[in-house]
Scaffold this active site. Structure first.
Site, PDB file in Angstrom:
ATOM      1  N   GLU A   1       0.845  -1.191   0.000  1.00 17.69           N
ATOM      2  CA  GLU A   1       0.000   0.000   0.000  1.00 17.69           C
ATOM      3  C   GLU A   1       0.890   1.254   0.000  1.00 17.69           C
ATOM      4  OE1 GLU A   1      -3.124   2.074   3.185  1.00 17.69           O
ATOM      5  OE2 GLU A   1      -2.086   0.235   3.700  1.00 17.69           O
ATOM      6  N   PHE A   2       0.544   2.211  -0.841  1.00 16.16           N
ATOM      7  CA  PHE A   2       1.257   3.483  -0.817  1.00 16.16           C
ATOM      8  C   PHE A   2       0.600   4.382   0.221  1.00 16.16           C
ATOM      9  CE2 PHE A   2       2.483   7.721  -1.787  1.00 16.16           C
ATOM     10  CZ  PHE A   2       3.767   7.608  -2.288  1.00 16.16           C
ATOM     11  N   ILE A   3       1.406   4.940   1.104  1.00 15.90           N
ATOM     12  CA  ILE A   3       0.854   5.872   2.103  1.00 15.90           C
ATOM     13  C   ILE A   3       1.344   7.276   1.781  1.00 15.90           C
ATOM     14  CG2 ILE A   3       0.798   6.516   4.549  1.00 15.90           C
ATOM     15  CD1 ILE A   3       0.773   3.613   5.265  1.00 15.90           C
TER      16      ILE A   3
ATOM     17  N   ASP B   1      12.737  -1.968  14.908  1.00 14.74           N
ATOM     18  CA  ASP B   1      13.770  -1.052  14.387  1.00 14.74           C
ATOM     19  C   ASP B   1      13.189   0.363  14.351  1.00 14.74           C
ATOM     20  OD1 ASP B   1      16.109  -0.097  13.289  1.00 14.74           O
ATOM     21  OD2 ASP B   1      15.725  -0.832  11.266  1.00 14.74           O
TER      22      ASP B   1
HETATM   23  N1  LIG Z   1       4.257   2.371   2.073  1.00 13.48           N
HETATM   24  C1  LIG Z   1       4.905   3.476   1.735  1.00 13.48           C
HETATM   25  N2  LIG Z   1       4.275   4.453   1.051  1.00 13.48           N
HETATM   26  C2  LIG Z   1       4.954   5.573   0.679  1.00 13.48           C
HETATM   27  N3  LIG Z   1       6.258   5.801   0.941  1.00 13.48           N
HETATM   28  C3  LIG Z   1       6.927   4.862   1.629  1.00 13.48           C
HETATM   29  C4  LIG Z   1       6.290   3.662   2.062  1.00 13.48           C
HETATM   30  N4  LIG Z   1       7.206   2.912   2.730  1.00 13.48           N
HETATM   31  C5  LIG Z   1       8.357   3.612   2.730  1.00 13.48           C
HETATM   32  N5  LIG Z   1       8.197   4.786   2.064  1.00 13.48           N
HETATM   33  C6  LIG Z   1       9.253   5.796   1.824  1.00 13.48           C
HETATM   34  O1  LIG Z   1      10.204   5.234   0.924  1.00 13.48           O
HETATM   35  C7  LIG Z   1      11.537   5.507   1.317  1.00 13.48           C
HETATM   36  C8  LIG Z   1      12.335   4.226   1.430  1.00 13.48           C
HETATM   37  O2  LIG Z   1      11.648   3.292   2.260  1.00 13.48           O
HETATM   38  P1  LIG Z   1      12.393   2.380   3.317  1.00 13.48           P
HETATM   39  O3  LIG Z   1      12.978   3.242   4.382  1.00 13.48           O
HETATM   40  O4  LIG Z   1      11.426   1.334   3.733  1.00 13.48           O
HETATM   41  O5  LIG Z   1      13.546   1.772   2.403  1.00 13.48           O
HETATM   42  P2  LIG Z   1      14.735   0.790   2.791  1.00 13.48           P
HETATM   43  O6  LIG Z   1      15.815   0.969   1.791  1.00 13.48           O
HETATM   44  O7  LIG Z   1      14.197  -0.606   2.937  1.00 13.48           O
HETATM   45  O8  LIG Z   1      15.110   1.368   4.194  1.00 13.48           O
HETATM   46  P3  LIG Z   1      16.412   1.346   5.082  1.00 13.48           P
HETATM   47  O9  LIG Z   1      17.573   1.567   4.213  1.00 13.48           O
HETATM   48  O10 LIG Z   1      16.153   2.488   6.030  1.00 13.48           O
HETATM   49  O11 LIG Z   1      16.423   0.012   5.785  1.00 13.48           O
HETATM   50  C9  LIG Z   1      11.432   6.265   2.628  1.00 13.48           C
HETATM   51  O12 LIG Z   1      11.621   7.631   2.314  1.00 13.48           O
HETATM   52  C10 LIG Z   1      10.036   6.058   3.105  1.00 13.48           C
HETATM   53  O13 LIG Z   1       9.546   7.193   3.744  1.00 13.48           O
END
Ligand SMILES: Nc1ncnc2c1ncn2[C@@H]1O[C@H](COP(=O)(O)OP(=O)(O)OP(=O)(O)O)[C@@H](O)[C@H]1O
Length: 342
Positions: free
Chosen positions: A141-143, A246
């Site tokens: 889901e996109f938030i 985390d």
């Molecule tokens: N469901 C979502 N809907 C919209 N934006 C999201 C969603 N989940 C994460 N984001 C945004 O996407 C970006 C990357 O997400 P996330 O931090 O989960 O990536 P990651 O590479 O797995 O993280 P990390 O390196 O911190 O472990 C972040 O800026 C976050 O705010």
């Protein structure tokens, strides 16, 4: 971004049965009464989409008829993140070009477990799969995030509601191992919390430091602490609560209504106080803790254990990012050895 997607060529996704059974599926929306001509053109579109498991899922089980565009989202360190805009609304997609689907399966199981508590807002995971190139993806889901950092007392209250709502009858651990940053996090079910935290959290990180840096000093002092930690739990009621695992500011946001949202978990069932292990970069203030303790009352010895829960994450940062974090970890260990006269 479209170019990235085109690179996802060859086979269709293979998601493990375990993760598939946990992920919710949107029902197929169409395709029942198509004419033979429309059906054959649809078949050729689907054959082409077989090269791109993300688009394939969005255009079938995701109920979209059209992907209008994609764009990269910054912020994460480990994975690439994209927004897919479609006529059925936006989807959030993360891909990793090197790691197989296990990491995202762990994330999806964690998100779904938190989602099911109906307490704090988390994105609903839809699909995990392999990329034909050997990497993997997760669609969820996109938030839409709001501008404010969110209401700290709402965050504290809803987090406590999640801890209160989700208990495990298997003990401490989780259905799968997952990762903390990129470090493996072992979640073997264990009946006793002190044993679980000693072995699979502190002990695991100490061994890693010993193997990675040859750091026998921190390993030996850390092991001495482990052998002596039981008194720190005197009087505490320990029960396995679902933890995000985390929780730092990069994984906390709020939606457009101002309600708190938590993301990117490393979930497991643990002692609720372990959730504050990343509080040194979460910015939790008085409002947060007051609201939290109204739902999950503070237990005797909370302050005494606080650094013990920071220690796991300091050790992990030491193992991930190097010696800058060693002194924080070492001074926590030495302070406890002094306190416990060990
Ligand atoms: N469901 C979502 N809907 C919209 N934006 C999201 C969603 N989940 C994460 N984001 C945004 O996407 C970006 C990357 O997400 P996330 O931090 O989960 O990536 P990651 O590479 O797995 O993280 P990390 O390196 O911190 O472990 C972040 O800026 C976050 O705010």
């Amino acid at each position: 971004m479209a170019a990235n997607v085109a690179l996802l060529s060859a086979s269709s996704p293979s998601t493990s049965a375990a993760a598939s059974s946990f992920l919710s599926r949107r029902p197929l929306s169409r395709g029942c009464a198509a004419s033979p001509r429309r059906a054959s053109s649809r078949l050729s579109i689907m054959a082409a989409l077989g090269d791109d498991p993300i688009r394939e899922w969005i255009l079938t089980e995701g109920k979209a008829m059209q992907i209008k565009g994609t764009r990269s989202i910054g912020g994460g360190c480990i994975n690439s993140a994209q927004r897919y805009d479609t006529d059925a609304g936006p989807f959030f997609v993360k891909t990793n070009s090197r790691i197989g689907p296990e990491m995202f399966e762990g994330e999806a199981l964690g998100l779904k477990a938190m989602y099911d508590t109906k307490s704090i807002r988390v994105p609903l995971p839809y699909k995990v799969g392999s990329l034909p190139t050997g990497g993997s993806f997760i669609i969820m889901e996109f938030i839409e995030f709001g501008r404010s950092r969110g209401d700290q007392s709402a965050l504290g209250r809803k987090l406590a509601e999640m801890h209160k709502a989700a208990k495990s009858d298997k003990g401490y651990g989780f259905h799968v191992d997952n990762t903390i940053g990129s470090t493996p996090q072992i979640n073997t079910w264990t009946a006793d919390w002190i044993e679980f935290y000693s072995k699979h959290r502190l002990g695991y990180q100490l061994e890693l430091a010993s193997r990675r840096y040859g750091d026998s000093a921190i390993y030996e002092k850390g092991q001495r602490l482990i052998k002596n930690i039981r008194p720190l739990f005197d009087g505490a009621v320990l029960e396995p609560c679902l933890l995000h695992g985390d929780l730092w500011s990069g994984n906390i946001s709020s939606d457009t209504k101002g309600d708190p949202v938590i993301l990117d978990p490393a979930c497991y069932y643990g002692h609720n106080e372990a959730e504050f292990g990343m509080s040194w970069c979460a910015g939790f203030g008085g409002d947060f803790y007051n609201a939290y303790f109204q739902v999950m009352p503070k237990q005797p010895g909370f302050e005494k254990r606080r650094d013990l829960y920071l220690l796991y994450h300091y050790l992990n940062h030491y193992n991930l990012f190097g010696s800058g974090y060693r002194s924080s970890a070492m001074s926590i260990i030495e302070d406890y050895l002094h306190l416990l006269a060990a």
